[in-house]
Design a protein around this motif. Structure first.
Motif, PDB file in Angstrom:
ATOM      1  N   SER A  34       7.398 -14.117  38.403  1.00  0.00           N
ATOM      2  CA  SER A  34       6.817 -15.454  38.462  1.00  0.00           C
ATOM      3  C   SER A  34       6.469 -15.703  40.066  1.00  0.00           C
ATOM      4  O   SER A  34       5.410 -16.400  40.478  1.00  0.00           O
ATOM      5  N   GLU A  37       3.422 -13.821  40.961  1.00  0.00           N
ATOM      6  CA  GLU A  37       2.320 -14.555  40.439  1.00  0.00           C
ATOM      7  C   GLU A  37       1.823 -15.818  41.449  1.00  0.00           C
ATOM      8  O   GLU A  37       0.610 -16.128  41.978  1.00  0.00           O
ATOM      9  N   LYS A  38       3.031 -16.304  41.822  1.00  0.00           N
ATOM     10  CA  LYS A  38       2.842 -17.655  42.590  1.00  0.00           C
ATOM     11  C   LYS A  38       2.283 -17.153  43.998  1.00  0.00           C
ATOM     12  O   LYS A  38       1.179 -17.985  44.418  1.00  0.00           O
TER      13      LYS A  38
END
Ligand code: ZN
Length: 181
Positions: A34, A37-38
């Motif tokens: 995550s 992705e961020k």
């Protein structure tokens, strides 16, 4: 080390993780992905909030042979420090341990600190406590120390063993004991 060692390590690690307060250095694979992705979306976004900038000061990504990896932002490409997620931690520690010839805590720290951003001394100690050859070596050393200590007399005959043989029932005049020196 066979896979079962890794399983034991993972179990103990999970216990330690759940017992300690939320640690910002700890990354599960899910969190790791995550974060990648961020970073990716923040880098392409034109509008960044303050906490986005803070995030980008701590995390960056790099592609290594087709795999996107989370790293600590660097200006100097020579010294990239990777983030490690818990699921790969055992492999990272094991490699460092074996490549240093079963290196102890300090050698492991030395080996890992320049390459990885979030491997802690606590993680290293957890790993070392599970390495069978290292435990045996340590036990052997402890036993060895004990034997050496017992033999450390300053002078010859500074110690002796004394015993008494009881002849009270068949005493020879006033003599009732034989002392064995
Ligand atoms: Zn070892």
């Amino acid at each position: 080390m066979p896979d079962s060692k890794e399983q034991v390590f993972r179990e103990k690690l999970n216990l330690e993780r759940s017992a300690s307060k939320v640690n910002s250095l700890v990354l599960s694979k899910l969190k790791y992905d995550s974060y990648i992705e961020k970073v990716t979306s923040l880098k392409t976004s034109s509008k960044k909030e303050n906490n986005d900038l803070r995030f980008l000061r701590r995390y960056d990504i790099i592609e290594v042979s087709g795999i996107t990896k989370l790293i600590h932002p660097v200006t100097d490409q020579e010294n990239i420090k990777y983030y490690v997620f818990d699921e790969e931690l055992f492999g990272v520690l094991n490699e460092a341990h074996i490549s240093t010839g079963h290196g102890g805590r300090d050698r492991m720290i030395e080996q890992l600190k320049g390459k990885f951003q979030n491997v802690t001394t606590k993680d290293i100690l957890l790993f070392l406590r599970l390495c069978e050859p290292c435990i045996q070596k340590l036990n052997h050393k402890k036993k060895g120390r004990l034997v050496v200590k017992l033999l450390l007399f300053k002078e010859v005959k500074s110690r002796c063993q004394v015993d008494l043989i009881d002849f009270q029932s068949q005493s020879d005049r006033d003599f009732q004991f034989i002392m064995v020196y």
